[in-house]
Enzyme design. Structure first.
Site, PDB file in Angstrom:
ATOM      1  CD  GLU A  10      -3.012  -0.662  -0.093  1.00 20.75           C
ATOM      2  OE1 GLU A  10      -3.173   0.527  -0.435  1.00 20.75           O
ATOM      3  OE2 GLU A  10      -3.552  -1.607  -0.690  1.00 20.75           O
TER       4      GLU A  10
ATOM      5  CE1 TYR B 190      -6.879   3.036  -0.596  1.00 19.40           C
ATOM      6  CE2 TYR B 190      -4.593   3.610  -0.117  1.00 19.40           C
ATOM      7  CZ  TYR B 190      -5.522   2.841  -0.787  1.00 19.40           C
ATOM      8  OH  TYR B 190      -5.099   1.853  -1.635  1.00 19.40           O
TER       9      TYR B 190
ATOM     10  CG  ASP C 174      -8.389   4.235  -4.320  1.00 18.28           C
ATOM     11  OD1 ASP C 174      -9.588   4.220  -4.695  1.00 18.28           O
ATOM     12  OD2 ASP C 174      -7.549   3.411  -4.748  1.00 18.28           O
TER      13      ASP C 174
END
Length: 349
Positions: free
Chosen positions: A33, A116, A134
């Site tokens: 991520e 997020y 996102d």
């Protein structure tokens, strides 16, 4: 079949086989991520493998030095992400005994992890019911439901998060989040979306009202700063003079060449006569070669840079951040991409 079911079915049959999707380990998911933030999957994938191999556990990561992390990160941009990862790894080692958390509340408190990322890691690793929002998710929601509120406005951010929360499948939040993100990345793309292949096109507001290219709406708030970098290349007996950058500004704590920055573009003659050059070098250099000015684009800055190869002056006074390094050792340092590419070509490394 409703919106969620259609997307989930599409995802099961069309998702990309990515290494971080074959695990529920929050540490591995965290690696992916952070690396993929503001980075395309194909560009980020080699970096993911590089970090996963070098640091198979958060304990290994926590034991790394900043130079080692930045060297692995070299070329990926947004170097603060790499530094934040090291801070987070060390904190996890201290606070959680080297076990990376999968709980949203624990994650959101860590350096470099926002709403997020915390939602993504917690939903993918422990199936926690946290909706991910996102750019891909916002685009899907804006087009499907016909929302014209700017996605980057304060009101828009709250609205899209609220809608994502309402859409979230509480039974399979991880799968739902992955499906929304993948759908936005592969079909509901920013440009040239594949509407003919869309499994929910009959219910899409933007498609039915010919607004696919108008949605989502985004406020233009970015002001671009122009900067002019003049790098001095100084070589002495197989060693090159380098500079360790400070902890602020772009490329913090990385290594480049002695630099004279000017407020505007200057000719070589103007540069040599400028007080900035005298302040940098302490003398007026004799030029051996000048390389063409190039442009390097960052999110909020445009860097106009050139390299100037000058005659070594034995009177040069080294600043605290300057040092000579053997050319063969350049590959051991974390260099900004523009410096790395130039020196690699110049010295034929």
């Amino acid at each position: 079949m409703n919106f969620n079911q259609s997307l989930a079915q599409w995802y099961r049959h069309n998702r990309r086989d990515l290494p971080w999707r074959n695990t529920t380990d929050p540490y591995v998911i965290w690696l992916s991520e952070i690396i993929l933030q503001q980075t395309r999957v194909e560009q980020g994938k080699p970096y993911f493998y590089r970090f996963a191999e070098a640091y198979p556990t958060v304990t290994h990561f926590a034991a790394a030095t900043e130079d080692e992390v930045l060297k692995l990160w070299q070329g990926l941009g947004y170097y603060s992400r790499g530094r934040n990862m090291l801070t987070t790894a060390r904190l996890v080692q201290q606070k959680f005994g080297g076990v990376f958390p999968g709980n949203y509340d624990d994650l959101i408190a860590l350096k470099g992890i926002g709403e997020y990322t915390a939602a993504a890691i917690s939903s993918f690793s422990t199936n926690q019911a946290k909706a991910v929002v996102d750019g891909n998710v916002s685009r899907v929601i804006a087009r499907y439901f016909g929302i014209a509120e700017p996605i980057n406005s304060t009101k828009g951010k709250k609205l899209f998060q609220q809608m994502a929360n309402e859409l979230l499948d509480p039974a399979e939040p991880g799968l739902h989040n992955q499906a929304m993100m993948e759908f936005g990345a592969m079909l509901c793309r920013p440009r040239n979306p594949l509407c003919d292949a869309c499994p929910v096109r009959t219910g899409c507001y933007a498609l039915q009202h010919n607004q696919v290219n108008q949605l989502p709406v985004k406020l233009k708030t970015v002001k671009i700063r122009k900067r002019y970098f003049n790098y001095w290349l100084i070589i002495d007996n197989g060693e090159v003079l380098l500079n360790k950058r400070g902890e602020t500004d772009i490329w913090a704590s990385m290594y480049d060449l002695p630099l004279t920055e000017t407020a505007e573009d200057k000719s070589v003659e103007e540069l040599l006569a400028s007080p900035e050059t005298l302040a940098t070098l302490g003398f007026t250099p004799q030029i051996k070669a000048v390389y063409p000015t190039q442009k390097h684009i960052l999110t909020h800055q445009h860097i106009y840079y050139r390299f100037i190869y000058i005659q070594n002056n034995l009177k040069i006074k080294l600043k605290p951040s300057w040092f000579f390094l053997k050319v063969e050792n350049l590959n051991n340092l974390a260099l900004p991409k523009i410096i790395f590419l130039f020196l690699t070509k110049f010295f034929e490394l």
